[in-house]
Design a protein around this motif. Structure first.
Motif, short mmCIF file in Angstrom:
data_model
loop_
_atom_site.label_atom_id
_atom_site.label_comp_id
_atom_site.label_asym_id
_atom_site.label_seq_id
_atom_site.Cartn_x
_atom_site.Cartn_y
_atom_site.Cartn_z
N ILE A 1 0.73 -1.27 -0.34
CA ILE A 1 0.10 -0.08 0.04
C ILE A 1 0.87 1.27 -0.06
O ILE A 1 0.71 2.26 -0.83
N THR B 1 -3.34 10.19 4.81
CA THR B 1 -2.42 9.17 5.17
C THR B 1 -1.59 9.48 6.30
O THR B 1 -1.07 10.71 6.55
N SER C 1 -4.83 4.38 2.54
CA SER C 1 -5.70 3.53 1.50
C SER C 1 -6.79 2.74 2.21
O SER C 1 -6.98 1.54 1.56
#
Length: 437
Positions: free
Chosen positions: A35, A313, A326
């Motif tokens: 990711i 994030t 994500s």
């Protein structure tokens, strides 16, 4: 009657949804690597670094931390932290831009001068923090020296959060955190003198020997030092997890009704002093960015509490650190020695986490809105069962619901946690939570 209803059960503080007790071991280090390798070069991310060490044990503590007086143990841990930074950088294949950087603990300022400068050197080696909007660090006022303040300023720290908790000497003695008011005042002066002017205070109620009057006095004295923000939250008594908390029971702990009175008393002092109520348990000066973000409906909630950080994030570094990327939460190994061993083998220490479903995301949005603004729009159809389950709270006058728009109708903002819990499909699945206040 109203109080009985919203204090009826222990619930999470909802610094995330799903809450951390819902994380499971099905999330792998390989998935984490995959990711973060796909992070966009255009995206600036937040970075959290956990320092799981303190110089002494505060009996109210519920954090992932341990006591050590040995600098070499801390330095050994920091070697692993640097390895994790290196591994992230190699996986992403560039220096990722960082928008916000936060050091939590434990006690981040338990680091020596060399250790602190070393960790910042590594940060600049592996990440781009040149345009970081904020570099924040949690501090123990008892450890702050002029030299340490100068080192933090030189490293680029822009905001600090001081663990004040209570200024009453008797309460401090009982919880094993003796820090005279003059010490806290001097720490603030030293920090401001070197240019670190954004200062937050953590204040706590629900501790032994506290009363509504003593809490009011403590808050009043604390804000005489002019903190920009105040986190005013309840002590969470979880001796089944933190066994050292049992030591506080001999002094007696306030019942839920006493907790309400303490929270109301401290809150009123803050409001009377001109602080703006932020979400459930934070306060800020009107000109502070947190108050502005709330006014502009940009307020967020994460593991550090309320924030104006808009990054999608969060990279968590260190033992027990939690990140988000994500649509999934990732948590590192909690045990410090095991964490170090894994990093020495050249692998990520991701051990737990959870991937959010579409339903999780919808619930997370509702819960975050409730926690930030004491209101939300639950939409139509999807949450009819939850709206029905909220009827007793409507009948009791705790909330109002109009066209599935929910709003808190009482001044006790901590009640919002119980309203959020109605939307929590994981609650009761082995989760350990604290009371609503």
């Amino acid at each position: 009657m109203n109080n009985e209803l919203w204090l009826a059960k222990p619930v999470p503080r909802y610094t995330s949804y799903p809450p951390a007790p819902a994380f499971h071991g099905g999330i792998t280090a390989g998935e984490y690597a995959k990711i973060i390798s796909g992070l966009s070069d255009d995206e600036a991310v937040s970075l959290y670094i956990h320092i799981p060490f303190c110089r002494s044990l505060c009996l109210y503590c519920g954090c992932h931390t341990s006591v050590t007086l040995k600098d070499d143990r801390i330095e050994s841990y920091l070697d692993a932290v640097v390895r994790e930074m290196d591994l992230i950088s190699k996986t992403i294949k560039r220096k990722q831009r960082i928008s916000h950087l936060h050091f939590g603990g434990g006690t981040p300022n338990s680091l020596s001068k060399n250790a602190m400068t070393g960790i910042f050197r590594a940060l600049r080696d592996f990440f781009d923090i040149s345009a970081c909007a904020e570099i924040a660090m949690e501090l123990d006022p008892r450890l702050i020296t002029r030299e340490q303040a100068e080192v933090m300023a030189k490293c680029g720290v822009t905001r600090v959060s001081l663990g004040v908790q209570d200024v009453n000497p008797k309460v401090q003695d009982v919880v094993n955190r003796t820090q005279p008011y003059e010490m806290i005042s001097q720490a603030c002066d030293m920090l401001r003198d070197v240019g670190i002017r954004k200062i937050n205070f953590d204040l706590m109620y629900g501790l032994p020997l506290q009363t509504p009057g003593s809490v009011s006095d403590s808050v009043r004295q604390a804000i005489c030092l002019s903190p920009d923000r105040v986190a005013f939250f309840s002590y969470a008594h979880v001796p089944q997890i933190k066994k050292h908390q049992v030591a506080l029971e001999q002094y007696g702990l306030p019942d839920k009704f006493a907790l309400i009175e303490q929270e109301r008393a401290g809150r009123q002092v803050l409001l009377d002093a001109g602080y703006i109520a932020i979400g459930m348990d934070h306060f800020a000066k009107p000109e502070d960015s947190l108050a502005i973000s709330m006014k502009e409906r940009r307020l967020r909630r994460n593991f550090q509490g309320y924030t104006d950080d808009a990054a999608k994030t969060l990279l968590g570094i260190g033992a027990s650190s939690i990140g988000f990327a994500s649509g999934a939460f990732f948590q590192n190994e909690r045990d410090v020695e095991i964490y170090q061993s894994i990093l020495q083998s050249g692998k990520f220490a991701t051990m737990r986490g959870i991937k959010l479903t579409n339903d999780d995301c919808a619930r997370a949005a509702i819960i975050e809105a409730l926690m930030c603004y004491m209101e939300c729009d639950a939409g139509s159809g999807s949450f009819d069962a939850e709206i029905k389950a909220l009827k007793p709270f409507v009948d009791a006058g705790i909330i109002e619901i109009t066209d599935n728009k929910i709003s808190l109708a009482i001044p006790d903002r901590v009640a919002i946690r119980v309203i959020c819990s109605i939307f929590d499909r994981y609650l009761g699945a082995g989760a350990v939570s604290s009371k609503a206040v």
